[in-house]
Design an enzyme around this catalytic site. Sequence first.
Site, PDB file in Angstrom:
ATOM      1  N   GLY A 271      29.128 103.051 113.335  1.00  0.00           N
ATOM      2  CA  GLY A 271      30.399 103.202 114.027  1.00  0.00           C
ATOM      3  C   GLY A 271      31.321 104.157 113.292  1.00  0.00           C
ATOM      4  O   GLY A 271      31.359 104.177 112.060  1.00  0.00           O
TER       5      GLY A 271
ATOM      6  N   ARG B 202      23.614 105.625 116.208  1.00  0.00           N
ATOM      7  CA  ARG B 202      22.780 104.575 115.628  1.00  0.00           C
ATOM      8  C   ARG B 202      21.317 104.994 115.809  1.00  0.00           C
ATOM      9  O   ARG B 202      20.957 105.594 116.812  1.00  0.00           O
ATOM     10  CB  ARG B 202      23.069 103.240 116.299  1.00  0.00           C
ATOM     11  CG  ARG B 202      24.558 102.861 116.196  1.00  0.00           C
ATOM     12  CD  ARG B 202      24.823 101.418 116.547  1.00  0.00           C
ATOM     13  NE  ARG B 202      26.260 101.149 116.636  1.00  0.00           N
ATOM     14  CZ  ARG B 202      27.033 100.845 115.610  1.00  0.00           C
ATOM     15  NH1 ARG B 202      26.502 100.785 114.395  1.00  0.00           N
ATOM     16  NH2 ARG B 202      28.325 100.614 115.770  1.00  0.00           N
TER      17      ARG B 202
ATOM     18  N   ASP C 128      26.458  98.646 106.122  1.00  0.00           N
ATOM     19  CA  ASP C 128      25.257  98.073 105.511  1.00  0.00           C
ATOM     20  C   ASP C 128      23.964  98.648 106.080  1.00  0.00           C
ATOM     21  O   ASP C 128      23.018  98.922 105.354  1.00  0.00           O
ATOM     22  CB  ASP C 128      25.247  96.550 105.705  1.00  0.00           C
ATOM     23  CG  ASP C 128      26.130  95.837 104.688  1.00  0.00           C
ATOM     24  OD1 ASP C 128      26.472  96.448 103.672  1.00  0.00           O
ATOM     25  OD2 ASP C 128      26.475  94.663 104.936  1.00  0.00           O
TER      26      ASP C 128
ATOM     27  N   ASP D  67      35.283  97.282 110.030  1.00  0.00           N
ATOM     28  CA  ASP D  67      35.068  95.832 110.047  1.00  0.00           C
ATOM     29  C   ASP D  67      35.332  95.146 108.707  1.00  0.00           C
ATOM     30  O   ASP D  67      35.449  93.920 108.668  1.00  0.00           O
ATOM     31  CB  ASP D  67      33.640  95.509 110.489  1.00  0.00           C
ATOM     32  CG  ASP D  67      33.301  96.087 111.847  1.00  0.00           C
ATOM     33  OD1 ASP D  67      34.225  96.315 112.634  1.00  0.00           O
ATOM     34  OD2 ASP D  67      32.101  96.319 112.115  1.00  0.00           O
TER      35      ASP D  67
ATOM     36  N   ASP E  99      33.284  94.492 106.444  1.00  0.00           N
ATOM     37  CA  ASP E  99      32.249  93.462 106.307  1.00  0.00           C
ATOM     38  C   ASP E  99      31.167  93.812 105.289  1.00  0.00           C
ATOM     39  O   ASP E  99      30.083  93.227 105.300  1.00  0.00           O
ATOM     40  CB  ASP E  99      31.601  93.185 107.671  1.00  0.00           C
ATOM     41  CG  ASP E  99      30.934  94.415 108.270  1.00  0.00           C
ATOM     42  OD1 ASP E  99      31.119  95.535 107.754  1.00  0.00           O
ATOM     43  OD2 ASP E  99      30.220  94.266 109.278  1.00  0.00           O
TER      44      ASP E  99
ATOM     45  N   ARG F  61      33.077  93.252 115.106  1.00  0.00           N
ATOM     46  CA  ARG F  61      31.677  92.874 115.288  1.00  0.00           C
ATOM     47  C   ARG F  61      31.500  91.401 114.962  1.00  0.00           C
ATOM     48  O   ARG F  61      32.113  90.559 115.594  1.00  0.00           O
ATOM     49  CB  ARG F  61      30.762  93.781 114.450  1.00  0.00           C
ATOM     50  CG  ARG F  61      29.356  93.894 114.953  1.00  0.00           C
ATOM     51  CD  ARG F  61      28.560  94.947 114.234  1.00  0.00           C
ATOM     52  NE  ARG F  61      28.679  94.891 112.793  1.00  0.00           N
ATOM     53  CZ  ARG F  61      27.855  95.513 111.951  1.00  0.00           C
ATOM     54  NH1 ARG F  61      26.872  96.246 112.422  1.00  0.00           N
ATOM     55  NH2 ARG F  61      28.033  95.421 110.659  1.00  0.00           N
TER      56      ARG F  61
END
Length: 324
Positions: free
Chosen positions: A15, A76, A107, A131, A133, A175
């Site tokens: 993203g 992606r 990640d 995010d 994350d 997400r």
Amino acid sequence: MAKEINTIAVLTSGGDAPGMNAATRAVVREALYRGKKVKGIRRGYAGLLNEEIFDMDASSVSDTISRGGTILQTARCVEFVDPKVQEKGAEICRKHGIDAIVVIGGDGSFKGAQKLARLGINTVGVPGTIDLDIACTDYTIGFDTAVNTAMEAIDKIRDTSTSHERCSIIEVMGRHAGYIALWCGIANGAEDILLPEKYDEDQEMKIIEHIKMNKRKGKQHHIVVNAEGIGHSQEMAKRIEEATGMETRASILGHMQRGGVPTCKDRVYATTMGSMAVKLLCEGKSNRVIAHRNGEFCDLDIDEALAMKKTIPDYMYYITNSLV
């Protein structure tokens, strides 16, 4: 002795996030400053496999630090999990004289960098995702801009929610992670915050009871910040309205959170991370990821970084309940 790095490539993957251009600019100009050649790869790993590779110079990144999105574009590439495809990617790097790659992404992007490193292409990952994350770092490129964009939107929705005496459910991105929802919920003074990391089946009933209790106290509006990882905001709004009698609307902020002019923090931190990535590569290091931990920039082994787990800070979650 480590092989000398002559050509460094840069790609953005997954993203898009505000600040990716600042990181790309830093990679290009730091590499040129150190006497290295630079190549850009369009559309992430998909572009690598399609050989969308081009030479970059200082002018390639002129006037890009303030732009959102990514000038390299992104995509992606699920096929990159295949070892044969990874070998093809490494071979394409060698074909184009690429000794090292800076991968800006999350990640999933780092897993691709990890595989290329094992195939002899020096790699450094730079954390780019709205995010927040990625477990190894307290900061990811784009989060600060995205959370400020969402916060400003929620402030505006609160104005109209107050005027019409409504309950408003605002769904933010993230997400499977609840960090944007957590930060916005605190910053916007939301009455309820729904996080995938803390969600249980009783949560909706707790919101209904909270609205009823507040109505008895005379409160005439209610804000719920809902994380994308929970979703179904429209259906939730219908059920809450039926149960409470308070008009309830759902607003899904969506991809507006990905775009826009990056904040000062996203520009400065992204620039620092991009520059550090090149420094590491020029020192002969590989399979590393840049992180910001405990107020300092550092680097970690990608294998170690990917093995880490991230949780919602306990005290931040505590105040989402104590300050309403």
